[in-house]
Design a protein around this motif. Sequence first.
Motif, PDB file in Angstrom:
ATOM      1  N   SER A   1       0.847  -1.185   0.000  1.00 35.97           N
ATOM      2  CA  SER A   1       0.000   0.000   0.000  1.00 35.97           C
ATOM      3  C   SER A   1       0.883   1.236   0.000  1.00 35.97           C
ATOM      4  O   SER A   1       1.906   1.274   0.686  1.00 35.97           O
ATOM      5  CB  SER A   1      -0.918   0.009   1.231  1.00 35.97           C
ATOM      6  OG  SER A   1      -1.794   1.120   1.212  1.00 35.97           O
ATOM      7  N   ALA A   2       0.498   2.233  -0.801  1.00 35.24           N
ATOM      8  CA  ALA A   2       1.281   3.458  -0.874  1.00 35.24           C
ATOM      9  C   ALA A   2       0.362   4.657  -1.018  1.00 35.24           C
ATOM     10  O   ALA A   2      -0.681   4.581  -1.688  1.00 35.24           O
ATOM     11  CB  ALA A   2       2.256   3.405  -2.041  1.00 35.24           C
ATOM     12  N   THR A   3       0.756   5.761  -0.410  1.00 34.30           N
ATOM     13  CA  THR A   3       0.006   7.006  -0.541  1.00 34.30           C
ATOM     14  C   THR A   3       0.086   7.532  -1.961  1.00 34.30           C
ATOM     15  O   THR A   3      -0.902   8.047  -2.500  1.00 34.30           O
ATOM     16  CB  THR A   3       0.564   8.056   0.434  1.00 34.30           C
ATOM     17  OG1 THR A   3       0.425   7.564   1.766  1.00 34.30           O
ATOM     18  CG2 THR A   3      -0.170   9.375   0.300  1.00 34.30           C
ATOM     19  N   GLY A   4       1.246   7.393  -2.602  1.00 35.00           N
ATOM     20  CA  GLY A   4       1.452   7.941  -3.937  1.00 35.00           C
ATOM     21  C   GLY A   4       1.906   9.386  -3.859  1.00 35.00           C
ATOM     22  O   GLY A   4       1.778  10.053  -2.824  1.00 35.00           O
ATOM     23  N   VAL A   5       2.430   9.898  -4.977  1.00 29.88           N
ATOM     24  CA  VAL A   5       3.041  11.220  -4.966  1.00 29.88           C
ATOM     25  C   VAL A   5       2.027  12.346  -5.124  1.00 29.88           C
ATOM     26  O   VAL A   5       2.377  13.522  -4.959  1.00 29.88           O
ATOM     27  CB  VAL A   5       4.111  11.332  -6.078  1.00 29.88           C
ATOM     28  CG1 VAL A   5       5.219  10.326  -5.852  1.00 29.88           C
ATOM     29  CG2 VAL A   5       3.488  11.139  -7.460  1.00 29.88           C
TER      30      VAL A   5
ATOM     31  N   PHE B   1      -1.690  -5.734   8.755  1.00 32.72           N
ATOM     32  CA  PHE B   1      -2.452  -4.556   8.345  1.00 32.72           C
ATOM     33  C   PHE B   1      -1.580  -3.661   7.474  1.00 32.72           C
ATOM     34  O   PHE B   1      -0.360  -3.625   7.623  1.00 32.72           O
ATOM     35  CB  PHE B   1      -2.919  -3.761   9.574  1.00 32.72           C
ATOM     36  CG  PHE B   1      -3.921  -4.472  10.422  1.00 32.72           C
ATOM     37  CD1 PHE B   1      -5.271  -4.250  10.243  1.00 32.72           C
ATOM     38  CD2 PHE B   1      -3.511  -5.376  11.392  1.00 32.72           C
ATOM     39  CE1 PHE B   1      -6.212  -4.909  11.025  1.00 32.72           C
ATOM     40  CE2 PHE B   1      -4.444  -6.033  12.186  1.00 32.72           C
ATOM     41  CZ  PHE B   1      -5.790  -5.805  11.991  1.00 32.72           C
ATOM     42  N   GLY B   2      -2.236  -2.911   6.597  1.00 33.13           N
ATOM     43  CA  GLY B   2      -1.539  -1.944   5.776  1.00 33.13           C
ATOM     44  C   GLY B   2      -2.365  -0.690   5.594  1.00 33.13           C
ATOM     45  O   GLY B   2      -3.552  -0.655   5.923  1.00 33.13           O
ATOM     46  N   GLY B   3      -1.755   0.356   5.048  1.00 27.45           N
ATOM     47  CA  GLY B   3      -2.459   1.606   4.809  1.00 27.45           C
ATOM     48  C   GLY B   3      -2.855   2.293   6.102  1.00 27.45           C
ATOM     49  O   GLY B   3      -2.156   2.222   7.114  1.00 27.45           O
ATOM     50  N   SER B   4      -4.020   2.938   6.095  1.00 29.47           N
ATOM     51  CA  SER B   4      -4.434   3.706   7.279  1.00 29.47           C
ATOM     52  C   SER B   4      -4.777   2.813   8.453  1.00 29.47           C
ATOM     53  O   SER B   4      -4.694   3.243   9.606  1.00 29.47           O
ATOM     54  CB  SER B   4      -5.620   4.618   6.935  1.00 29.47           C
ATOM     55  OG  SER B   4      -6.732   3.874   6.506  1.00 29.47           O
ATOM     56  N   ALA B   5      -5.141   1.545   8.209  1.00 29.70           N
ATOM     57  CA  ALA B   5      -5.424   0.632   9.323  1.00 29.70           C
ATOM     58  C   ALA B   5      -4.172   0.347  10.136  1.00 29.70           C
ATOM     59  O   ALA B   5      -4.233   0.134  11.347  1.00 29.70           O
ATOM     60  CB  ALA B   5      -6.020  -0.674   8.814  1.00 29.70           C
ATOM     61  N   ALA B   6      -3.007   0.340   9.476  1.00 29.23           N
ATOM     62  CA  ALA B   6      -1.754   0.101  10.193  1.00 29.23           C
ATOM     63  C   ALA B   6      -1.388   1.272  11.080  1.00 29.23           C
ATOM     64  O   ALA B   6      -0.684   1.113  12.075  1.00 29.23           O
ATOM     65  CB  ALA B   6      -0.629  -0.175   9.204  1.00 29.23           C
TER      66      ALA B   6
END
Length: 275
Positions: free
Chosen positions: A20-24, A261-266
Amino acid sequence: MLAPNDAAPAPLGFVTGHASATGVHREGNEDSVYTSPWSAFVADGVGGHAAGEVASATVTIRLAAMLDATEGRISGEERLRELIAVANADLALRARFDPSLDGMATTLVGLFSDGKQTFVAHTGDSRAYRLRSGKLELVTRDDSLVQELVSSGALQEADVRRHPLRSVVTHVLGGAADDARAVHLTAAPARRGDRWLLASDGLTDYVPPPVIADALTGGTAQEAAERLLAEALRYDARDNVSVVVADVVSHREAPAYSPAFGGSAAADPASSREL
């Protein structure tokens, strides 16, 4: 009593990988990811609504907490619908105590196993694909305005990527009881060797299907997830990108229960686990 050669087949679960990545182009990650040997899902907080990252994390962490009791394994379709309904209701409860969260919502696409069947749960425009014998198949149908236009013949599939309203979704989890009832749920016999992809639209809106299929083929589930994320960044995805790759295996081959978990859940305070 079964003879040794007639022993019941081992239940089928998953070996998973995720990224999971926020991106630029985004300041925060509104996606949330959960994986375990029996279940996995991606939730994408709906852009333009209040606290999308809170919505996706709330649903993810609540589902994960309930799945903990069975190490991620579900007992059937009715139980899965109950779990999703409870997680959806948590959105309304959280907004009741914090009015600034009113209107938050999230998509959900998930893969769940009872050992014999694979259940796909879906609402919104996050997607599930199945790679079987080298062929990639889209298993879900987007709950989106552009999909309705395509189905009615008012829009060509080739024009979807450029449509200004392609991000408008028609069904999500937002706390109302009707939201949970609108979740699509399908079941099919689990098949060892299948590889599944769960993805937020940050991948599928920008990366062409043939590129997705190539990135999904070969290597471990985690390697495939990392390749998919790299492709999304190479195609300059303008959204958060989250993927789960799940290989169907005998549960004897699956790792011990240790949900991730990944993303905002992490990053949510309700979760003590990190990527």
